[in-house]
Write a protein that holds these residues in place. Structure first.
Motif, PDB file in Angstrom:
ATOM      1  N   ILE A   1       1.089  -0.869   0.459  1.00  0.00           N
ATOM      2  CA  ILE A   1       0.261  -0.207   0.176  1.00  0.00           C
ATOM      3  C   ILE A   1       0.444   1.429   0.395  1.00  0.00           C
ATOM      4  N   SER A   2       0.603   1.897  -0.942  1.00  0.00           N
ATOM      5  CA  SER A   2       1.197   3.483  -1.217  1.00  0.00           C
ATOM      6  C   SER A   2       0.195   4.888  -0.211  1.00  0.00           C
ATOM      7  N   LEU A   3       0.590   5.661   0.547  1.00  0.00           N
ATOM      8  CA  LEU A   3      -0.254   6.542   1.351  1.00  0.00           C
ATOM      9  C   LEU A   3       0.049   7.813   0.625  1.00  0.00           C
ATOM     10  N   PRO A   4      -0.863   9.038   0.715  1.00  0.00           N
ATOM     11  CA  PRO A   4      -0.316   9.840  -0.128  1.00  0.00           C
ATOM     12  C   PRO A   4       0.774  10.735   1.153  1.00  0.00           C
ATOM     13  N   GLU A   5       0.082  10.621   2.035  1.00  0.00           N
ATOM     14  CA  GLU A   5       0.918  11.729   3.554  1.00  0.00           C
ATOM     15  C   GLU A   5       2.362  11.748   3.443  1.00  0.00           C
ATOM     16  N   GLN A   6       2.649   9.679   2.951  1.00  0.00           N
ATOM     17  CA  GLN A   6       4.041   9.221   3.220  1.00  0.00           C
ATOM     18  C   GLN A   6       4.697   9.301   1.960  1.00  0.00           C
ATOM     19  N   PRO A   7       5.134  10.051   0.742  1.00  0.00           N
ATOM     20  CA  PRO A   7       5.183   9.805  -0.436  1.00  0.00           C
ATOM     21  C   PRO A   7       6.306   8.756  -0.934  1.00  0.00           C
ATOM     22  N   ASN A   8       7.160   8.605   0.556  1.00  0.00           N
ATOM     23  CA  ASN A   8       8.760   7.942   0.457  1.00  0.00           C
ATOM     24  C   ASN A   8       8.276   6.639   1.522  1.00  0.00           C
ATOM     25  N   ARG A   9       7.596   5.946   1.411  1.00  0.00           N
ATOM     26  CA  ARG A   9       7.135   4.921   1.918  1.00  0.00           C
ATOM     27  C   ARG A   9       6.685   4.156   1.470  1.00  0.00           C
ATOM     28  N   HIS A  10       5.941   2.917   1.411  1.00  0.00           N
ATOM     29  CA  HIS A  10       5.629   2.110   1.481  1.00  0.00           C
ATOM     30  C   HIS A  10       4.809   0.950   2.523  1.00  0.00           C
ATOM     31  N   TYR A  11       3.902   0.619   2.227  1.00  0.00           N
ATOM     32  CA  TYR A  11       3.600  -0.581   3.480  1.00  0.00           C
ATOM     33  C   TYR A  11       2.801  -1.300   3.062  1.00  0.00           C
ATOM     34  N   PHE A  12       3.797  -3.041   3.668  1.00  0.00           N
ATOM     35  CA  PHE A  12       3.547  -4.442   3.343  1.00  0.00           C
ATOM     36  C   PHE A  12       2.270  -4.695   4.535  1.00  0.00           C
ATOM     37  N   ILE A  13       1.647  -5.228   3.872  1.00  0.00           N
ATOM     38  CA  ILE A  13       0.443  -6.048   5.149  1.00  0.00           C
ATOM     39  C   ILE A  13       0.242  -7.701   4.668  1.00  0.00           C
ATOM     40  N   ILE A  14       0.283  -8.437   5.298  1.00  0.00           N
ATOM     41  CA  ILE A  14      -0.075  -9.879   5.147  1.00  0.00           C
ATOM     42  C   ILE A  14      -0.754  -9.838   6.285  1.00  0.00           C
ATOM     43  N   ARG A  15      -2.374  -9.654   6.039  1.00  0.00           N
ATOM     44  CA  ARG A  15      -3.449  -9.894   6.142  1.00  0.00           C
ATOM     45  C   ARG A  15      -4.124 -11.265   7.956  1.00  0.00           C
ATOM     46  N   GLY A  16      -3.614 -11.982   6.937  1.00  0.00           N
ATOM     47  CA  GLY A  16      -3.480 -13.415   7.708  1.00  0.00           C
ATOM     48  C   GLY A  16      -3.306 -13.292   9.110  1.00  0.00           C
ATOM     49  N   GLN A  17      -1.768 -12.959   9.528  1.00  0.00           N
ATOM     50  CA  GLN A  17      -0.831 -13.252   9.795  1.00  0.00           C
ATOM     51  C   GLN A  17      -0.513 -11.450  10.596  1.00  0.00           C
ATOM     52  N   LYS A  18      -1.413 -11.474  10.174  1.00  0.00           N
ATOM     53  CA  LYS A  18      -1.256  -9.699  11.287  1.00  0.00           C
ATOM     54  C   LYS A  18      -0.001  -8.964  11.475  1.00  0.00           C
ATOM     55  N   ILE A  19       0.326  -9.280   9.971  1.00  0.00           N
ATOM     56  CA  ILE A  19       1.444  -8.494  10.266  1.00  0.00           C
ATOM     57  C   ILE A  19       1.959  -7.436   8.783  1.00  0.00           C
ATOM     58  N   VAL A  20       2.329  -5.903   9.719  1.00  0.00           N
ATOM     59  CA  VAL A  20       2.200  -4.770   8.993  1.00  0.00           C
ATOM     60  C   VAL A  20       4.094  -3.741   9.139  1.00  0.00           C
ATOM     61  N   LEU A  21       3.974  -4.193   7.496  1.00  0.00           N
ATOM     62  CA  LEU A  21       5.584  -3.443   8.131  1.00  0.00           C
ATOM     63  C   LEU A  21       5.309  -2.034   7.141  1.00  0.00           C
ATOM     64  N   GLU A  22       6.331  -1.188   8.259  1.00  0.00           N
ATOM     65  CA  GLU A  22       6.805   0.383   7.254  1.00  0.00           C
ATOM     66  C   GLU A  22       7.960   0.271   7.023  1.00  0.00           C
ATOM     67  N   ALA A  23       8.549   0.668   5.129  1.00  0.00           N
ATOM     68  CA  ALA A  23       9.517   0.752   4.607  1.00  0.00           C
ATOM     69  C   ALA A  23       9.512   1.892   3.727  1.00  0.00           C
ATOM     70  N   ASP A  24      10.644   1.998   3.517  1.00  0.00           N
ATOM     71  CA  ASP A  24      11.093   2.686   2.312  1.00  0.00           C
ATOM     72  C   ASP A  24      10.840   2.861   1.012  1.00  0.00           C
ATOM     73  N   SER A  25       9.909   3.424   0.073  1.00  0.00           N
ATOM     74  CA  SER A  25       9.306   2.871  -1.218  1.00  0.00           C
ATOM     75  C   SER A  25      10.226   2.165  -2.156  1.00  0.00           C
ATOM     76  N   SER A  26      11.608   1.858  -1.931  1.00  0.00           N
ATOM     77  CA  SER A  26      12.933   1.040  -2.515  1.00  0.00           C
ATOM     78  C   SER A  26      12.096  -0.312  -2.371  1.00  0.00           C
ATOM     79  N   ILE A  27      11.874  -0.323  -1.355  1.00  0.00           N
ATOM     80  CA  ILE A  27      10.926  -1.971  -0.813  1.00  0.00           C
ATOM     81  C   ILE A  27      10.384  -2.659  -2.373  1.00  0.00           C
ATOM     82  N   GLN A  28       9.774  -1.982  -2.999  1.00  0.00           N
ATOM     83  CA  GLN A  28       9.575  -2.307  -4.133  1.00  0.00           C
ATOM     84  C   GLN A  28      10.742  -2.595  -4.671  1.00  0.00           C
ATOM     85  N   THR A  29      11.250  -2.068  -4.975  1.00  0.00           N
ATOM     86  CA  THR A  29      11.613  -2.835  -5.872  1.00  0.00           C
ATOM     87  C   THR A  29      12.799  -3.798  -5.567  1.00  0.00           C
TER      88      THR A  29
END
Lengths: 236, 226
Positions: B67-95
């Protein structure tokens, strides 16, 4: 476009043994070459060293995941009051006759700072811990035609899973010296030249070469180390 | 940071989401003195595992989102819903994910629309659609307070303010006889290891929960039709 990382390394011998028969007068022990290198770098840099204590976890993809196996590194900076985490992906080395001409190793690298549950995420995605190590040492940062970092560290292994307080050196008495710089695909030849040129400053103590090519101990190293130590007023 | 509440449009049984509803909702906001401020966009991608041979082992997650959010243009968020994991990372994590080639972003959705200021609140109303299509699959509304009255962005205290807003809002919506209503999304943040102090990781979890609601609504509608 991924950033490129250029690196050149040396295995420095940290030793109190006499390498070639030269002793400093009045001393019963020769200075460690690592201390001498630190003095040399401090002199070149002008600011104090940055301490390093990095827990590096190398993760590999589980069986069947991806068309080819993949590897990613998770780094935890233990030197910070609150440990900070990063993920790093390093691509294969640049190859071909162009690469052979360059005196440094060029690889693509991408890094991302991450929140602390990064291991949980990668394990959930099917990655497994291949090996982990602890790098302890110091680093200096220079601006000499490129942003160059010199890292001097011992590589340590953990006898129990994640037990960073009980790590032992993989090569006791031997430290790894790495000179690295970030570059882009447009400027890497200039950056490579800047790194090679910078390495000249370390020549009295170290030979640096591409990773994988072995270097010998510099014949003048002991004398150079002694000289640096006495100039710095270090008594041993 | 200010707390956000995210609402998902629940259409009445037998009705579907369409762009007419979006424009009615926008008019509703303007009728209670909401001032248009600009556009907003949240993007969400489903990552699917890539297997060497096609036998699919059960242990790889099916609900891995980026997920990318407009208020955090340099960040990206990974979520694995079933395991209740959320990770905040730099946008470069997508690369990094692209280089690993173990997971690929298969389906990409965009939540986008107009942002309004309504007193001390900021309101975002938008539609959800696959990134390469105009067909709405849903409508969302996001509301947050611009001004921090409270010393902590404590969710318990914020609830009282939310309840006040919901009352005003439901009244405005009911006057227009819209074929549905906004349901608040209330994920269990603690299960994701998140504290009572609201952050962008909480927002990412809310949007992942909206996705789950939308998928569930689509599946229910298909079951009803069949």
């Amino acid at each position: 476009m991924s950033p490129l990382i250029l690196s050149i390394v040396s295995i420095g011998r940290r030793t109190r043994d006499n390498v070639n028969g030269v002793r400093s007068s009045g001393d019963h022990r020769n200075p460690g070459h690592v201390e001498a290198l630190e003095i040399l770098l401090q002199g070149l840099c002008g600011v104090h060293k940055e301490r390093l204590r990095i827990h590096e976890l190398c993760l590999k993809s589980g069986p069947n995941l991806g068309h080819v196996a993949s590897e990613v590194r998770v780094l935890c900076d233990l030197e910070q009051p609150d440990p900070t985490w990063m993920v790093r992906h390093i691509g294969g080395a640049m190859r071909g006759s162009g690469a052979d001409q360059i005196s440094v190793l060029v690889r693509a690298m991408v890094e991302s700072k991450v929140s602390k549950n990064v291991l949980r995420l990668f394990y959930a995605l099917g990655y497994k811990l291949d090996h982990e190590l602890l790098r302890v040492g110091f680093a200096f940062h220079f601006q000499r035609g490129a942003s160059i970092t010199v890292t001097v560290s011992s590589v340590n292994k953990m006898l129990k899973l994640h037990a960073t307080d009980e790590a032992v050196p993989v090569t006791p008495g031997i430290q790894l010296v790495e000179v690295t710089a970030l570059a882009s695909s447009e400027n890497y030849t200039e950056v490579a030249a800047a790194v090679s040129s910078f390495c000249e400053y370390l020549a009295p103590l170290l030979h640096l070469s591409k990773p994988g090519t072995s270097t010998g101990v510099v014949s003048t190293a002991a004398a150079a180390a002694a000289s640096l130590m006495s100039d710095a007023g270090v008594t041993t | 940071m200010p707390m956000k509440w995210v609402f998902h449009w629940q259409p009445n049984v037998g009705t579907t989401v369409n762009s007419q509803i979006i424009s009615e909702v926008s008019q509703c906001v303007e009728s209670i003195n909401g001032v248009k401020e600009g556009r907003w966009k949240v993007t969400l991608a489903f990552y699917k595992p890539i297997f060497r041979d096609q036998a699919v082992p059960a242990e790889y997650p099916r609900d891995f989102l980026g997920i990318s959010l407009p208020e955090q243009p340099n960040r990206h968020y990974f979520i694995i819903r079933g395991q209740k994991i959320v990770l905040e990372a730099d946008s470069s994590i997508q690369t990094i994910m692209e280089k690993l080639q173990s997971y690929k972003a298969r389906v990409s959705l965009t939540f986008e629309g107009t942002q309004y200021q309504l007193g001390d609140f900021q309101l975002r109303v938008g539609k959800v659609a696959p990134s390469n299509s105009e067909n709405s699959r849903g409508i969302v509304m996001e509301q947050s307070k611009i001004v921090e009255y409270l010393p902590l962005s404590s969710m318990e205290k914020s609830r009282q303010i939310l309840d006040g807003f919901v009352e005003i809002w439901q009244e405005a919506v009911s006057k227009r006889s819209l074929p549905g209503h906004f349901m608040p999304i209330e994920p269990n943040f603690a299960e994701f290891g998140l504290s009572d102090h609201y952050t962008s990781q909480h927002t990412a979890v809310q949007y992942a929960a909206v996705m789950a609601q939308l998928i569930s609504a689509v599946q229910t509608a298909q079951t009803v039709r069949n």
